[in-house]
Design an enzyme around this catalytic site. Structure first.
Site, PDB file in Angstrom:
ATOM      1  CG  HIS A 257      -2.051   0.955   1.146  1.00  0.00           C
ATOM      2  ND1 HIS A 257      -1.878   2.321   1.246  1.00  0.00           N
ATOM      3  CD2 HIS A 257      -3.379   0.761   0.973  1.00  0.00           C
ATOM      4  CE1 HIS A 257      -3.061   2.915   1.131  1.00  0.00           C
ATOM      5  NE2 HIS A 257      -3.984   1.994   0.958  1.00  0.00           N
ATOM      6  NE  ARG A 273      -2.920   7.329  -1.851  1.00  0.00           N
ATOM      7  CZ  ARG A 273      -3.115   6.210  -2.541  1.00  0.00           C
ATOM      8  NH1 ARG A 273      -3.078   6.240  -3.872  1.00  0.00           N
ATOM      9  NH2 ARG A 273      -3.344   5.072  -1.930  1.00  0.00           N
TER      10      ARG A 273
END
Length: 656
Positions: A257, A273
């Site tokens: 990740h 994000r």
């Protein structure tokens, strides 16, 4: 010898395990769930960002449907997934999320009218339809064409798990806590349950069942730093491997990740994000548009992790006592948004870093996060080689994710696979009888008793904690985001030595009950076997596909490697797994291999790809009046359970 009989035994008390148990119990079969910990503390609770389902309710989800979700999932997998399974999944996900709403999950909802969002680093006003007011909303996530990730703030897994566990309680499903399955009972290619150790008393119990489901999550703790919980050690997957009959699939496919906090590795959700957060380097420069001008920070996870690593290798990382990192900037989202939709991220930053992300950047770098590999199953969730053994969720290679999964697809997979596989488990219970002799059960009980007794009497030997730490560092250093032949060969050689050393573990604390050292001594040899499956599979796969990135073989080689890795462990004396491969049939693919759209397309094409593309065009021309549902049946009919075959309704579109 204590024996407990049931129809359906589910090993693992997270979302996938509970959903399988609910399905079999609702069909009238006695069901027992085994869990290392109280079910509501399972690692499923850690999922923050959301669950993908093509509801198309929010304005940025307009036009979304099963076909778009299917395309994103297949591309995200780098064409490594089972497209039958991906189809079953995308069709069922909207049903699953609406069912969860009925069970009490408080999904975040659309509010009609104008609202400000951050897109590409800038404030933008979008207008939600008033007729969509009150429907389940969604946020943006990496690798998707539409906003599809449904959420409850950034505590999605928490709310889903509590609702699921409450449903299990309502149905009276017994969850046997503090119990660990240490071996599977099997004979003549049929699984009959598991040998289970009580972590408090040390007692061994035989749980005998018609159907056994492994839903124990991933194997992130093979690595020194991971976003996974401390219980995510892959033991369910390992006991399947140790049968010598069940195969594991795609064990080399391990996802990192992009945004785990430094140094502890706790996740900050992709929702950061997705909601507009940016990645910055040591100079405060936003670098992702230079690498991926289209998707930027919202490229697929494997891509973002590699771009971040490349950027740090260029000297653009932020120096720290814990190594270089980059910055995640969510300050531009504002306090109101962060405290409402990213409150867990805020608390994590405050508790573990002593910073306020409303005002300060978050130090992040890519960290091991998800296991695409697991117990290889058919589309029904059953092992093709060990009858009666099923698997669901991250423990399984069902194979929805191929070599890389999209964010939000794993949380969705837990409940969708649980729904679908649970029905096939019930079907198996309905048509199968339990025919296992007491002597077979006794054999497996005595075998595990002897292993534990040997550990408790050995005077001198290896320290299990030291073996584990060495294994984790080997995996971190040599089987990481970027891989190469020499490092992988070293990793395999070093892990083989660890595997040999693990046969002579000795304990300082020689009691059989409430003994964490004994627990470690039982688990560590199994973990080392899994680590060998990952490293050896990565060494043999001489291409780059999804999260498996070989620096010495940068091409995705469909010609030679469009195939699934199958791994078995021959016997207790072996130091390496047996590896074979299962070809993915391009001529049966609804979506033939193509470019993912990231960087330079350096794919070595499969010889059947152009042939299949032409065949699909011919089918479309021959059926000009066929809608998308009819085309799907022509191109890729799937064995989905009858109750989940129905079409999904979307606002303004009905069931089209």
């Amino acid at each position: 010898m204590k024996v407990i009989y049931t129809d359906s035994l589910v090993i693992g008390g997270g979302l996938a395990g509970l959903r399988v148990a609910i399905a079999s119990m609702q069909r009238g079969f006695d069901t027992i769930v085994l869990s290392l910990i109280p079910a509501k503390r399972s690692h499923s609770a850690a999922a923050q960002g959301g669950m993908q389902a093509s509801l198309g309710a929010c304005v940025k989800g307009d036009g979304d449907d099963e076909d778009v979700h299917f395309g994103d999932t297949v591309k995200g997998s780098d064409w490594g997934c089972d497209q039958d399974v991906a189809r079953m999944f995308v069709n069922t996900a909207p049903k699953a999320i609406r069912q969860l709403a009925a069970w009490g999950v408080p999904w975040s909802r659309v509010r009609g009218g104008d609202r400000e969002v951050i897109i590409n680093g800038e404030k933008v006003t979008i207008t939600e339809k008033h007729e969509a007011h009150g429907l389940i909303t969604a946020r943006d996530f990496g690798g998707t064409k539409k906003w599809r990730t449904c959420f409850t703030s950034d505590g999605t897994g928490h709310t889903m798990l509590y609702a699921m566990d409450n449903k299990a309680i309502q149905l009276g499903i017994p969850v046997h806590e503090r119990k660990e399955a240490v071996a599977l009972i099997h004979e003549d290619g049929v699984c009959y349950g598991a040998i289970v150790r009580d972590l408090i008393t040390g007692e061994l119990i035989a749980y005998v069942a018609k159907a056994t489901t492994i839903a124990t999550g991933g194997y992130g703790r093979l690595y020194a730093v991971t976003t996974n919980a401390v219980i995510s050690e892959g033991i369910g997957t390992a006991i399947a491997l140790e049968t010598g009959v069940a195969a594991l699939g795609n064990m080399e496919a391990v996802q990192f990740h992009p945004t785990a906090i430094v140094p502890v590795g706790i996740l900050t959700t992709e929702g950061c994000r997705g909601d507009g957060g940016l990645l910055l380097d040591k100079d405060g420069y936003r670098f992702m548009p230079d690498y991926e001008p289209d998707k930027k920070e919202l490229a697929s996870r494997d891509v973002v992790s590699r771009r971040m690593t490349e950027h740090m290798r260029k000297g653009k990382g932020v120096p720290s006592p814990y190594g270089d990192h980059l910055w995640l900037d969510i300050t531009l989202l504002g306090r109101k948004h962060i405290e409402k939709n990213l409150r867990e991220v805020k608390e994590i930053c405050e508790y573990f870093l002593g910073i306020d992300p409303v005002k300060e950047y978050i130090p992040v770098r890519p960290t091991q996060h998800y296991s695409m590999g697991g117990v290889r199953t058919k589309a029904t969730g059953e092992s093709p080689t060990l009858k009666g053994l099923f698997s669901a969720g991250e423990a399984a290679c069902w194979d929805m994710h191929g070599f890389n999964r999209l964010g939000g697809n794993s949380v969705a997979e837990t409940v969708v696979a649980g729904m679908i596989v649970g029905e096939f488990v019930a079907d198996y219970c309905e048509t199968s009888s339990l025919n296992v002799s007491t002597s077979t059960i006794e054999h497996f009980v005595k075998r595990e008793e002897k292993k534990i007794a040997d550990l408790l009497v050995r005077d001198y030997g290896e320290n299990p904690y030291e073996l584990k730490a060495e294994m984790q560092q080997i995996m971190m250093d040599k089987v990481g985001i970027f891989r190469n032949g020499p490092h992988l060969e070293q990793a395999v050689e070093e892990l083989q030595v660890l595997n040999q050393r693990a046969r002579s573990i000795a304990l300082r604390n020689r009691i059989s009950s409430s003994n964490p050292e004994l627990v470690e001594a039982i688990r560590v040899p199994k973990m080392i076997k899994l680590a060998l499956c990952v490293a050896y599979g990565a060494m043999l796969r001489t291409e780059s596909r999804g999260a498996h990135a070989r620096e010495d073989y940068p091409e995705r080689n469909d010609r030679d490697w469009l195939k699934r890795t199958l791994t078995t462990w021959p016997d207790e004396t072996a130091d390496l797994p047996d590896v074979s491969y299962e070809d993915l049939d391009v001529m049966k693919m609804e979506m033939p291999p193509g470019s993912r759209g990231y960087g330079v397309d350096n794919t070595i094409l499969h010889p059947d790809t152009e042939k299949r593309i032409a065949e699909i065009e011919e089918i479309k021309k021959a059926n000009p009046k066929a809608d998308r549902f009819a085309l799907h049946q022509l191109l890729n009919p799937t064995p989905i359970p009858e109750k989940f075959k129905g079409k999904n309704e979307r606002i303004g579109r009905g069931y089209k």
